[in-house]
Design a protein around this motif. Structure first.
Motif, PDB file in Angstrom:
ATOM      1  N   VAL A 145       0.829  -1.136   0.022  1.00 53.55           N
ATOM      2  CA  VAL A 145       0.135  -0.024   0.123  1.00 53.55           C
ATOM      3  C   VAL A 145       0.746   1.287  -0.031  1.00 53.55           C
ATOM      4  CG1 VAL A 145      -1.980   1.085   1.129  1.00 53.55           C
ATOM      5  CG2 VAL A 145      -1.751  -1.363   1.403  1.00 53.55           C
ATOM      6  N   TYR A 146       0.367   2.130  -0.912  1.00 51.98           N
ATOM      7  CA  TYR A 146       1.312   3.497  -1.026  1.00 51.98           C
ATOM      8  C   TYR A 146       0.406   4.496  -0.779  1.00 51.98           C
ATOM      9  CZ  TYR A 146       5.282   1.184  -3.046  1.00 51.98           C
ATOM     10  OH  TYR A 146       6.291   0.059  -3.503  1.00 51.98           O
ATOM     11  N   LEU A 147       0.768   5.823  -0.089  1.00 46.49           N
ATOM     12  CA  LEU A 147       0.000   6.797  -0.093  1.00 46.49           C
ATOM     13  C   LEU A 147       0.867   8.065  -0.294  1.00 46.49           C
ATOM     14  CD1 LEU A 147      -2.477   8.660   0.799  1.00 46.49           C
ATOM     15  CD2 LEU A 147      -1.641   8.645   2.954  1.00 46.49           C
ATOM     16  N   VAL A 148       0.438   8.621  -1.772  1.00 44.26           N
ATOM     17  CA  VAL A 148       1.310   9.648  -2.369  1.00 44.26           C
ATOM     18  C   VAL A 148       0.470  10.819  -2.228  1.00 44.26           C
ATOM     19  CG1 VAL A 148       2.424  10.597  -4.371  1.00 44.26           C
ATOM     20  CG2 VAL A 148       2.268   8.108  -3.906  1.00 44.26           C
ATOM     21  N   SER A 149       1.248  11.898  -1.499  1.00 45.40           N
ATOM     22  CA  SER A 149       0.545  13.296  -1.269  1.00 45.40           C
ATOM     23  C   SER A 149       1.689  14.293  -1.343  1.00 45.40           C
ATOM     24  CB  SER A 149      -0.095  13.118   0.033  1.00 45.40           C
ATOM     25  OG  SER A 149       0.766  13.337   1.026  1.00 45.40           O
ATOM     26  N   GLY A 150       1.096  15.560  -1.229  1.00 42.25           N
ATOM     27  CA  GLY A 150       2.045  16.745  -1.297  1.00 42.25           C
ATOM     28  C   GLY A 150       1.689  17.800  -2.330  1.00 42.25           C
ATOM     29  N   GLU A 151       2.275  18.943  -2.173  1.00 45.50           N
ATOM     30  CA  GLU A 151       1.960  20.069  -3.225  1.00 45.50           C
ATOM     31  C   GLU A 151       2.548  20.046  -4.365  1.00 45.50           C
ATOM     32  OE1 GLU A 151       2.344  23.761  -1.432  1.00 45.50           O
ATOM     33  OE2 GLU A 151       1.572  23.231   0.433  1.00 45.50           O
TER      34      GLU A 151
ATOM     35  N   THR B 206      -1.290 -10.414  -3.944  1.00 39.67           N
ATOM     36  CA  THR B 206      -1.450 -10.144  -5.346  1.00 39.67           C
ATOM     37  C   THR B 206      -1.907  -8.865  -5.496  1.00 39.67           C
ATOM     38  OG1 THR B 206      -3.746 -11.235  -5.263  1.00 39.67           O
ATOM     39  CG2 THR B 206      -1.582 -12.558  -5.758  1.00 39.67           C
ATOM     40  N   ALA B 207      -1.775  -7.867  -4.722  1.00 39.98           N
ATOM     41  CA  ALA B 207      -2.160  -6.592  -5.122  1.00 39.98           C
ATOM     42  C   ALA B 207      -1.493  -5.499  -4.605  1.00 39.98           C
ATOM     43  CB  ALA B 207      -3.637  -6.334  -4.572  1.00 39.98           C
ATOM     44  N   CYS B 208      -1.471  -4.389  -5.202  1.00 42.42           N
ATOM     45  CA  CYS B 208      -0.903  -2.862  -4.672  1.00 42.42           C
ATOM     46  C   CYS B 208      -1.782  -2.088  -4.757  1.00 42.42           C
ATOM     47  CB  CYS B 208       0.481  -2.620  -5.520  1.00 42.42           C
ATOM     48  SG  CYS B 208       1.189  -1.112  -5.017  1.00 42.42           S
ATOM     49  N   ILE B 209      -2.058  -1.288  -3.828  1.00 44.68           N
ATOM     50  CA  ILE B 209      -2.992  -0.282  -3.428  1.00 44.68           C
ATOM     51  C   ILE B 209      -2.426   0.936  -3.428  1.00 44.68           C
ATOM     52  CG2 ILE B 209      -4.787   1.006  -1.969  1.00 44.68           C
ATOM     53  CD1 ILE B 209      -5.599  -1.862  -0.823  1.00 44.68           C
ATOM     54  N   LEU B 210      -2.466   1.895  -4.517  1.00 51.36           N
ATOM     55  CA  LEU B 210      -2.035   3.137  -4.693  1.00 51.36           C
ATOM     56  C   LEU B 210      -2.917   4.319  -4.501  1.00 51.36           C
ATOM     57  CD1 LEU B 210       0.500   5.047  -5.608  1.00 51.36           C
ATOM     58  CD2 LEU B 210      -0.237   4.787  -8.119  1.00 51.36           C
ATOM     59  N   LEU B 211      -2.620   5.199  -3.278  1.00 45.75           N
ATOM     60  CA  LEU B 211      -3.684   6.099  -3.173  1.00 45.75           C
ATOM     61  C   LEU B 211      -2.711   7.651  -3.455  1.00 45.75           C
ATOM     62  CD1 LEU B 211      -3.973   4.011  -0.232  1.00 45.75           C
ATOM     63  CD2 LEU B 211      -5.978   4.990  -0.526  1.00 45.75           C
ATOM     64  N   THR B 212      -3.279   8.276  -4.201  1.00 43.30           N
ATOM     65  CA  THR B 212      -2.828   9.553  -4.530  1.00 43.30           C
ATOM     66  C   THR B 212      -3.561  10.745  -4.214  1.00 43.30           C
ATOM     67  OG1 THR B 212      -3.441   9.363  -6.984  1.00 43.30           O
ATOM     68  CG2 THR B 212      -1.110   8.604  -6.587  1.00 43.30           C
ATOM     69  N   ALA B 213      -3.103  11.571  -3.453  1.00 39.88           N
ATOM     70  CA  ALA B 213      -4.012  12.872  -2.978  1.00 39.88           C
ATOM     71  C   ALA B 213      -3.674  13.732  -4.411  1.00 39.88           C
ATOM     72  CB  ALA B 213      -3.274  13.496  -1.944  1.00 39.88           C
ATOM     73  N   GLY B 214      -4.992  14.664  -4.304  1.00 39.66           N
ATOM     74  CA  GLY B 214      -4.988  15.577  -5.365  1.00 39.66           C
ATOM     75  C   GLY B 214      -4.520  17.005  -4.628  1.00 39.66           C
ATOM     76  N   THR B 215      -5.134  17.951  -4.815  1.00 38.73           N
ATOM     77  CA  THR B 215      -4.909  19.105  -4.601  1.00 38.73           C
ATOM     78  C   THR B 215      -4.945  19.508  -3.024  1.00 38.73           C
ATOM     79  OG1 THR B 215      -7.042  20.378  -4.899  1.00 38.73           O
ATOM     80  CG2 THR B 215      -5.219  20.331  -6.772  1.00 38.73           C
ATOM     81  N   GLY B 216      -5.861  18.474  -2.310  1.00 43.24           N
ATOM     82  CA  GLY B 216      -5.963  18.605  -0.952  1.00 43.24           C
ATOM     83  C   GLY B 216      -4.984  17.644  -0.288  1.00 43.24           C
TER      84      GLY B 216
END
Length: 353
Positions: A23-29, A112-122
């Motif tokens: 699991v990845y959480l990608v965020s930032g400006e 067998t899965a990878c979850i990628l969560l990417t934040a938008g402008t928030g």
């Protein structure tokens, strides 16, 4: 391992070595770095087989999906591949229902899965149970705008990735013009490379041609001339830049930044800071030619002129925002007033205009 390697280089090395987190959480400006991180993860998980990738990619929108949707997709078996990717865009908007289900999944994620969560402008609210759980167990990558030496290194690194070289003066010009917007920097690098082809060396001359006269060195030359009280030459440059379509507020911003550099630089140099240490404190690119140039400008700028010069900039800013004067006239008046203040502070008499 949560929190490991929040920089792109570390992520790239891990993925190349086959170390893919569940699991990845990608965020930032910093949008460019977020997009690049998402691309690297996507390619590492799905590979280069386009058809298999399309079968094994589930894309969800944070504003319309629930945690149950995300976890159900992650538990679905991939087709003709070892992994599937569940990509949740605008993850900061995900509905917070049944956070306990996410905590359980993070303890035993599907192999067998990878979850990628990417934040938008928030930005994800790490006070919420969902993001608290992700912060503890997922790999969190947060990309903020690059500054100073980090931005300089990125320009050099990105240029090498594009198979090119860039002169220090060209890199400095590019950074001062387009930084810290990495997407814009990337576009300008590619534009310059197209211009110099078949050569792979980007020079300041090439950048001046591709950025445009009003966007290139003449803007910084205008700020330098105005900051030394050379009103006649500064106004000549100002009129040319405005005729090319440059926005007056941007010119005022660059001039204000230059004056603040001179004012702050006095105190720093008096405290003994020089060279790269000075550049870092001032937030300027740490190129030797630029550091020498700025140090000379700081020494030449009368210390007593600092406060009245910045006051004049503030008055000009108010005039532009209130519409109390035409923008070209406001800027020309500012240049003439700066000439007067700098002259008086240095003991020189200026002719009345």
């Amino acid at each position: 391992m949560p929190g490991r390697g929040a920089d792109l280089a570390t992520l790239r090395r891990d993925l190349a070595a086959g170390r893919i987190d569940p699991v990845y959480l990608v965020s930032g400006e910093e949008a460019f770095l977020k997009e690049e991180a998402a691309r690297l993860i996507r390619e590492a998980v799905l590979g280069s087989n386009g058809e298999a990738a399309s079968w094994n990619l589930t894309t969800l929108e944070g504003g319309t999906c629930s945690l149950a949707d995300v976890l159900d997709a992650a538990r679905s078996l991939p087709m003709f591949a070892s992994r599937r990717l569940v990509w949740v865009r605008e993850a900061e908007r995900i509905r917070e229902s049944e956070p306990e289900a996410l905590r359980e999944y993070l303890e035993a994620p599907a192999p067998t899965a990878c979850i990628l969560l990417t934040a938008g402008t928030g930005k994800p609210d790490f006070r919420k149970a969902v993001f608290k759980a992700l912060q503890r167990k997922a790999r969190v990558l947060e990309f903020e705008p690059l500054k100073g030496a980090a931005l300089t290194r990125w320009i050099q690194s990105r240029t090498r990735e594009l198979g090119a070289e860039i002169d220090d003066e060209a890199a400095s010009l590019l950074e001062m013009h387009a930084g810290p917007d990495l997407l814009r920097l990337d576009q300008e690098l590619k534009k310059a490379l197209d211009f110099v082809a078949p050569s792979n060396r980007i020079t300041s001359e090439a950048l001046s041609a591709t950025l445009g006269a009003a966007a290139a060195g003449s803007i910084f030359e205008f700020a330098e001339r105005a900051g030394t009280g050379q009103a006649e030459e500064a106004i000549r440059l100002l009129r040319g830049i405005l005729s090319e379509g440059e926005e007056p507020p941007r010119l005022l911003f660059l001039l204000a930044r230059h004056l603040r550099t001179l004012v702050l630089g006095h105190g720093l140099m008096q405290s003994g800071q020089r060279g790269r240490e000075l550049a870092q404190a001032l937030g300027i690119p740490p190129y030797p030619f630029l550091i020498d140039k700025v140090q000379k400008q700081i020494r030449a700028f009368p210390e007593r002129a600092g406060e009245p010069a910045l006051r004049l900039v503030l008055e000009a800013d108010r005039a532009l925002k209130s519409g109390s004067g035409k923008p070209p006239g406001v800027l020309e008046r500012l240049v003439l007033d700066l000439e007067r203040v700098i002259g008086e502070s240095s003991g020189k008499r200026r002719a009345t205009r």
